[in-house]
Enzyme design. Structure first.
Site, PDB file in Angstrom:
ATOM      1  N   GLY A   1      20.005  51.105  13.556  1.00  0.00           N
ATOM      2  CA  GLY A   1      19.211  50.549  12.467  1.00  0.00           C
ATOM      3  C   GLY A   1      18.412  49.332  12.911  1.00  0.00           C
ATOM      4  O   GLY A   1      17.265  49.133  12.484  1.00  0.00           O
ATOM      5  N   THR A   2      19.001  48.537  13.769  1.00  0.00           N
ATOM      6  CA  THR A   2      18.319  47.345  14.277  1.00  0.00           C
ATOM      7  C   THR A   2      17.025  47.731  14.980  1.00  0.00           C
ATOM      8  O   THR A   2      15.961  47.156  14.720  1.00  0.00           O
ATOM      9  CB  THR A   2      19.257  46.578  15.241  1.00  0.00           C
TER      10      THR A   2
ATOM     11  N   ASN B   1      23.496  44.235   2.415  1.00  0.00           N
ATOM     12  CA  ASN B   1      24.774  44.618   3.012  1.00  0.00           C
ATOM     13  C   ASN B   1      25.920  43.679   2.633  1.00  0.00           C
ATOM     14  O   ASN B   1      27.072  44.052   2.680  1.00  0.00           O
ATOM     15  CB  ASN B   1      24.658  44.695   4.542  1.00  0.00           C
TER      16      ASN B   1
ATOM     17  N   GLN C   1      22.043  50.582   4.167  1.00  0.00           N
ATOM     18  CA  GLN C   1      23.264  50.582   3.350  1.00  0.00           C
ATOM     19  C   GLN C   1      23.293  51.650   2.260  1.00  0.00           C
ATOM     20  O   GLN C   1      24.272  51.728   1.523  1.00  0.00           O
ATOM     21  CB  GLN C   1      23.448  49.199   2.696  1.00  0.00           C
TER      22      GLN C   1
ATOM     23  N   SER D   1      20.810  54.113   9.590  1.00  0.00           N
ATOM     24  CA  SER D   1      21.723  54.070  10.732  1.00  0.00           C
ATOM     25  C   SER D   1      22.905  54.985  10.443  1.00  0.00           C
ATOM     26  O   SER D   1      23.516  54.887   9.371  1.00  0.00           O
ATOM     27  CB  SER D   1      22.203  52.644  10.958  1.00  0.00           C
TER      28      SER D   1
ATOM     29  N   HIS E   1      25.969  55.214  11.605  1.00  0.00           N
ATOM     30  CA  HIS E   1      27.372  54.762  11.538  1.00  0.00           C
ATOM     31  C   HIS E   1      27.752  54.143  10.197  1.00  0.00           C
ATOM     32  O   HIS E   1      28.923  53.878   9.938  1.00  0.00           O
ATOM     33  CB  HIS E   1      27.724  53.837  12.716  1.00  0.00           C
TER      34      HIS E   1
ATOM     35  N   THR F   1      15.924  59.982  26.945  1.00  0.00           N
ATOM     36  CA  THR F   1      16.502  61.308  26.739  1.00  0.00           C
ATOM     37  C   THR F   1      17.319  61.334  25.456  1.00  0.00           C
ATOM     38  O   THR F   1      18.084  60.406  25.179  1.00  0.00           O
ATOM     39  CB  THR F   1      17.384  61.694  27.953  1.00  0.00           C
TER      40      THR F   1
ATOM     41  N   CYS G   1      28.175  40.360  11.619  1.00  0.00           N
ATOM     42  CA  CYS G   1      27.412  39.718  12.691  1.00  0.00           C
ATOM     43  C   CYS G   1      27.611  38.204  12.705  1.00  0.00           C
ATOM     44  O   CYS G   1      27.443  37.565  13.725  1.00  0.00           O
ATOM     45  CB  CYS G   1      25.932  40.033  12.527  1.00  0.00           C
TER      46      CYS G   1
END
Ligand SMILES: *Cc1c(COP(=O)(O)O)cnc(C)c1O
Length: 398
Positions: free
Chosen positions: A76-77, A155, A183, A203, A205, A241, A329
Site C-alpha cells: 500500500g505504501t 487506520n 483499510q 494492500s 495483507h 518480475t 508504525c
C-alpha cells in the site's frame, strides 16, 4: 521447532490480518509447481501469466474496475507514493499537493520529502471527531495543484471520509484525486465508477492475504508515470518480475471479501459495539477517539485517562492479547499518535489511547477475554480498584 501454542487473542486487524486458509491453498501451487516467469514465452511460464491475469480480474472486480486499470505493486505504501509521484511527474508545471494531517505515514513521510524537494504541500486539518471539512479542500485547490490525496478511512480511528464528494470537487476543478482505501475492503463496498476517483490504493495483507503485495487503480485515460522502472511488466507501468503467488493470493482474498462482506460486517459491528460498550461501562475515564459514525465497523480507539497505552499493551500482551497504540508504525517511538494529536487530544490523552480492531475471524471468546482482563489491568496501572468484574472486597495485588 514447533511454534508456541499459547492462545493469541488478536485484536489488531488494522495492523495486519491472518491469511485465510483458502488463500494459502490458492497460492501454494505457484510456490511449489507453477513457479515459472509469467513473461516467458513457453507454456510453463504462460501458465503463471494466466494466473496473474485471473488474479487481476478478481482484484478489479472488488472495486468495480477494469482489469487493465489495475497495477500490482509491492504494498500500500508503494501504491500511495506511486500515485502522487505520477501526478507530479506527468504534470511538470504543477508542484502543489493537497493531503491531510491524518494520512498513513506513507503519505506523511512522502509529503515531507516532497517539501524538501521544493514542492508545496497543503495539509488539511481535522476536527475533534477526526473529520475534515470538504470546504477546506475546495479552498486549497490552486492552478498548480497536481493532486489531492485523501484516505477513504483512517487506520487509527476508523473514521470514514467523504471521498466521493472530494473527488467531485477535484473533477470540477480539473485536479487529479487519489484515495488510500487500504483499510476498507471487506468493510465498505468499493466502486471506483461510483466514487469517480483517479487513483485508489489497496494492500492485500489488510485483507487476509500475505504481506508484500498491493495494487494501484489508475482510471482509464489518466496518464501514469511509473515509480518503479524496469522490465515491461504491468503494461510497462511497474517493473519487476511478478510476485505470482502473492498476486494469486490477493485475487482469492478479493473474491472472498466480495462474496461475504454483508454477512461478516453485521457480526463484526455487533462484536465491536459489545467490546466498546463493555469497556466504557466497566472502566471509568474511558473516552472514544473519533466520530462514532461514519466509522469502520471493526475499529475502536479508546483513551484511558491516567494510564499509559504502552503499559496497557504490555499487560495485555501477558494475557495473550494483541492490540496497538495508534498505528503500528509509531509504536515503540513513544511519540503521541499524529492522528490523535491532530484531533486536538492532549499528549497525555493521546499517549493513553489503545486501538482495538476486529476481523471476520474475531470471536466472542476473544472479546470476552479482553473484557475480563481490561478492568484489572487499568486499575493496576492507576493504583485503584477495578469496578468489575473483580468484587469490591477483593484486594488487588500491586
Ligand atoms: C497499512 C496501511 C498502509 C500501508 O500498507 P502496506 O502494504 O503495509 O505498505 C497504507 N495506508 C493505510 C490506511 C494502512 O492502513
Amino acid at each position: 521447532m514447533p511454534m508456541s501454542k499459547q492462545p493469541v487473542y488478536y485484536l489488531d486487524n488494522n495492523a495486519t490480518t491472518r491469511v485465510a486458509p483458502e488463500v494459502v491453498e490458492a497460492m501454494l501451487p505457484y510456490l511449489t509447481e507453477q513457479w515459472g516467469n509469467p513473461s516467458s514465452a513457453y507454456t510453463f511460464g504462460k501458465k503463471a501469466g494466466h494466473a496473474v491475469a485471473e488474479a487481476r480480474e478478481k482484484v478489479a472486480a472488488l472495486i468495480n474496475a477494469n482489469p487493465r486499470e489495475i497495477i500490482f505493486t509491492s504494498c500500500g505504501t508503494e501504491s500511495n507514493n506511486a500515485a502522487i509521484n505520477s501526478a507530479l511527474t506527468s504534470q511538470p508545471g504543477k508542484r502543489h499537493v493537497i493531503t491531510t494531517v491524518v494520512e498513513h505515514s506513507a503519505n506523511i513521510q512522502f509529503g515531507q520529502t516532497l517539501e524538501k524537494r521544493g514542492c508545496e504541500v497543503t495539509w488539511i486539518p481535522v476536527d475533534r471527531a477526526g473529520q475534515l471539512d470538504v470546504h477546506e479542500i475546495h479552498e486549497a485547490i490552486r492552478e498548480d495543484t497536481a493532486i489531492v490525496s485523501v484516505m477513504l478511512a483512517n487506520n487509527e480511528t476508523g473514521v470514514i471520509y467523504p471521498v466521493e464528494e472530494i473527488a467531485a470537487i477535484c473533477r470540477a476543478k480539473g485536479v487529479l484525486f487519489h484515495t488510500d482505501a487500504v483499510q476498507t475492503p471487506g468493510k465498505l463496498k468499493l466502486d471506483v465508477k461510483a466514487m469517480e476517483v483517479d487513483f485508489l490504493s489497496l494492500s492485500a495483507h489488510k485483507l487476509h492475504a500475505p504481506k508484500g503485495i498491493g495494487m494501484l487503480y489508475v482510471r482509464k485515460g489518466v496518464s501514469f508515470q511509473p515509480y518503479v522502472m524496469g522490465g515491461g511488466q504491468e503494461q510497462g507501468r511497474r517493473g519487476g518480475t511478478e510476485n505470482v503467488a502473492n498476486m494469486v493470493a490477493f485475487g482469492k482474498a478479493a473474491e472472498i471479501a466480495m462474496a461475504s462482506i454483508e454477512e461478516n460486517l453485521d457480526r463484526i459491528r455487533a462484536l465491536r459495539d459489545r467490546m466498546e460498550e463493555g469497556i466504557i461501562s466497566s472502566i471509568e475515564g474511558v473516552t472514544r477517539n473519533g466520530a462514532k459514525e461514519p466509522r469502520l465497523a471493526n475499529t475502536s480507539n479508546l483513551s484511558f485517562t491516567n494510564c499509559e497505552a504502552e503499559a496497557i499493551l504490555l499487560l495485555l500482551d501477558r494475557e495473550g492479547i494483541c492490540a496497538s497504540s495508534g498505528s503500528a508504525c509509531t509504536t515503540g517511538s513513544m511519540a503521541p499518535s499524529h492522528v490523535l494529536t491532530a484531533m486536538g487530544l492532549t499528549p497525555e490523552l493521546a499517549m493513553s489511547a489503545v486501538r482495538l480492531s476486529l476481523s471476520k475471524y474475531s470471536t466472542d471468546e476473544e472479546v470476552d477475554h479482553l473484557l475480563a482482563k481490561m478492568p484489572e489491568i487499568v486499575a493496576k496501572l492507576r493504583g485503584t480498584v477495578p469496578q468489575t468484574p473483580t468484587p469490591k472486597h477483593q484486594k488487588i495485588e500491586q
